[in-house]
Write a protein that holds these residues in place. Sequence first.
Motif, short mmCIF file in Angstrom:
data_model
loop_
_atom_site.label_atom_id
_atom_site.label_comp_id
_atom_site.label_asym_id
_atom_site.label_seq_id
_atom_site.Cartn_x
_atom_site.Cartn_y
_atom_site.Cartn_z
N VAL A 227 3.46 -9.96 -3.79
CA VAL A 227 2.44 -9.37 -3.01
C VAL A 227 2.79 -11.17 -2.48
O VAL A 227 3.44 -11.23 -0.96
CB VAL A 227 1.21 -10.27 -2.79
CG1 VAL A 227 0.46 -10.05 -2.04
CG2 VAL A 227 0.79 -8.42 -3.66
N ASP B 251 -3.69 -11.81 5.45
CA ASP B 251 -5.24 -10.84 5.18
C ASP B 251 -4.86 -9.81 3.35
O ASP B 251 -6.27 -9.87 2.56
CB ASP B 251 -5.03 -10.10 6.33
CG ASP B 251 -5.50 -10.36 6.62
OD1 ASP B 251 -7.02 -11.36 7.47
OD2 ASP B 251 -5.12 -9.71 8.16
N THR B 252 -3.18 -10.12 3.09
CA THR B 252 -3.28 -9.02 2.18
C THR B 252 -3.16 -9.99 0.71
O THR B 252 -4.06 -9.19 0.05
CB THR B 252 -2.04 -8.41 1.75
OG1 THR B 252 -1.00 -8.41 2.91
CG2 THR B 252 -1.18 -8.07 0.31
N ARG C 233 -7.42 -9.87 0.39
CA ARG C 233 -7.59 -8.34 -0.10
C ARG C 233 -7.59 -8.11 -2.15
O ARG C 233 -8.12 -8.02 -2.52
CB ARG C 233 -6.90 -7.69 0.24
CG ARG C 233 -7.77 -7.61 1.77
CD ARG C 233 -6.99 -6.19 2.45
NE ARG C 233 -7.96 -4.82 2.31
CZ ARG C 233 -7.73 -3.78 2.20
NH1 ARG C 233 -6.19 -3.40 3.09
NH2 ARG C 233 -7.80 -2.72 2.00
N LEU C 234 -6.36 -8.81 -2.26
CA LEU C 234 -6.01 -8.75 -3.61
C LEU C 234 -6.70 -9.30 -4.73
O LEU C 234 -7.29 -9.13 -5.55
CB LEU C 234 -4.32 -9.41 -3.43
CG LEU C 234 -3.42 -9.52 -5.05
CD1 LEU C 234 -3.42 -7.82 -5.66
CD2 LEU C 234 -2.88 -9.78 -5.39
N THR D 228 -7.52 0.35 -3.60
CA THR D 228 -7.42 -1.05 -2.57
C THR D 228 -5.79 -0.99 -2.57
O THR D 228 -5.13 -1.93 -1.48
CB THR D 228 -8.68 -1.99 -2.40
OG1 THR D 228 -9.61 -1.46 -2.27
CG2 THR D 228 -7.70 -3.67 -2.25
N GLU E 20 -3.36 -0.11 -0.86
CA GLU E 20 -3.25 -0.23 0.19
C GLU E 20 -2.18 -1.44 0.77
O GLU E 20 -1.60 -1.62 1.78
CB GLU E 20 -4.64 -0.14 0.95
CG GLU E 20 -5.34 1.44 0.96
CD GLU E 20 -6.87 1.45 1.77
OE1 GLU E 20 -6.67 -0.10 2.03
OE2 GLU E 20 -7.37 1.94 1.88
N ILE E 21 -2.34 -2.17 -0.22
CA ILE E 21 -1.50 -3.25 -0.27
C ILE E 21 -0.43 -3.85 -0.55
O ILE E 21 0.81 -4.60 -0.47
CB ILE E 21 -3.03 -4.51 -0.18
CG1 ILE E 21 -3.08 -4.64 -1.58
CG2 ILE E 21 -3.91 -4.29 0.96
CD1 ILE E 21 -3.99 -5.95 -1.86
#
Length: 371
Positions: A154, A192-193, A196-197, A210, A213-214
Motif C-alpha cells: 500500500v 484514503d487507502t 482505510r487500512l 475492506t 477493496e483497497i
Amino acid sequence: MEISSKVLKKDDIAIFKLRELYRKYGYSQYKMSKFEEYDLYVRNKDFLVSDNIITFTDTDGKLMALKPDVTLSIIKNSRDEGNCVSKVYYNENVYRVSPGTHSYKEIMQTGLECIGAVDDYAVYEVLMLAAESLKSISEDFVLDISQLDIVSAVIDSLGLEPDAEREIIKCIGEKNTHGIEAVCTNAGVSPDTLVRLVTAYGNPENVIPTLREIVPESASYALDRLTEIVASLEKGGLRGKIKIDFSVINDMGYYNGFVFRGFINGLAAGVLSGGQYDNLMTKMGRKSRAIGFAVYLDMLERLGEDDGSFDVDAVLLYGENDKIDVLNDAISMLTSNGKSVMAQREVPEKIKYRQLLRLRENGVDILENNA
C-alpha cells in the motif's frame, strides 16, 4: 509432594504452563550463555527493544554484554536447516531497562523460535501457540495480527519519498490518521487507502472485505495467506480472540510478513510480541526463514495487583510471654486445615490477610475477618 499455586508467583506458573505447551508441539529447550559479544548487539541495535545495554570487558579484552535479547543469540548459534525447521523454546533472563521502573532489571522471558524452511503451516502454528500462550495466562486475551507485505504494498503504491515513507510508518504505528493525511497532502497523493487500512481494525470477517477493496494486486498473495491463516486460527477455537490490526508494525528492515502482539485484560501494554524476521536472517548471513515470539513475564507482576487477593490467610498475633509450644500448636492446627499463617507480634504494614487472630492459652480468637 504437590506444590500449591499459592507458593508460586504468576510468572513461575506461566513458565510451567508454557513449557508444557511448547513441548507438546515438538519444541525443544534452548539454553544459552548470559552474555554475548557486544558487537552482536551494536550491529543489530534497531532490532532490540531498547539500546540500553550493560557491558563489561572480558579477561581477554573483548567487550561483552549481558544479554538484552534472546533471538539474536539463537540466530547467531543456528545453522541453515535446508528443508527442515528447527523448533526451539527458551526460558532465559534478559537484562534491559524495565518500562515500569525505568531502571535496569533482570527479566525472565520465555518464547519460541521457528527457523528454517518456514511455510504457511509453520506460520499458523506459531500464531496458534502465541494465542494459546496468552490463553494459558488468562482467558480474557486478544491477539492482534498484521501483515507487513500488505502494508509495504500500500505504501509503495503511493510513490512517496523515503523520508515521507518513514513518517507514514511511524503514523501507522500510532494510528495517527491526521498525521497520515498531512504527509500525503504534502506529497500530493491521496491518503484514503492508507487511512482505510489503519482504521480497518477488528474481527477478520469484518476487516477482510475492506482489504479486498483497497489492497494492490501486488499484495493479493499476502492477503490470501492472511485470510487462510486467520480462518484456520478461528476454526481451531480462537474465534473472537483474533483481531486484524495494521498498527502492529515492527521495523521493516528486520521484519516481514506476519507480525503480531498479544494483550491480556488488566495490563495496559502488550504481554507478547512476535513476527517473521526473514530480513534479519539475511542481514546475519542466513538463508533460512524465521518466525517467533516472546512473552514478557515481568508484565505479569502487574496482573491482578488490585484484585483483592490476600498475601496470607491468617495473621496470628502472639505476646511476649506466650509459650512457644502453645504458639506452635495453634499454627499447626491452622496449617493442617490448609491455611497459610503468619505469626507476628503486631500486624505488618501493607499485608493483606483474610483473618486477624489472637493467640489464647486454649486456642485463638478471631479479631478481624475479611474473607
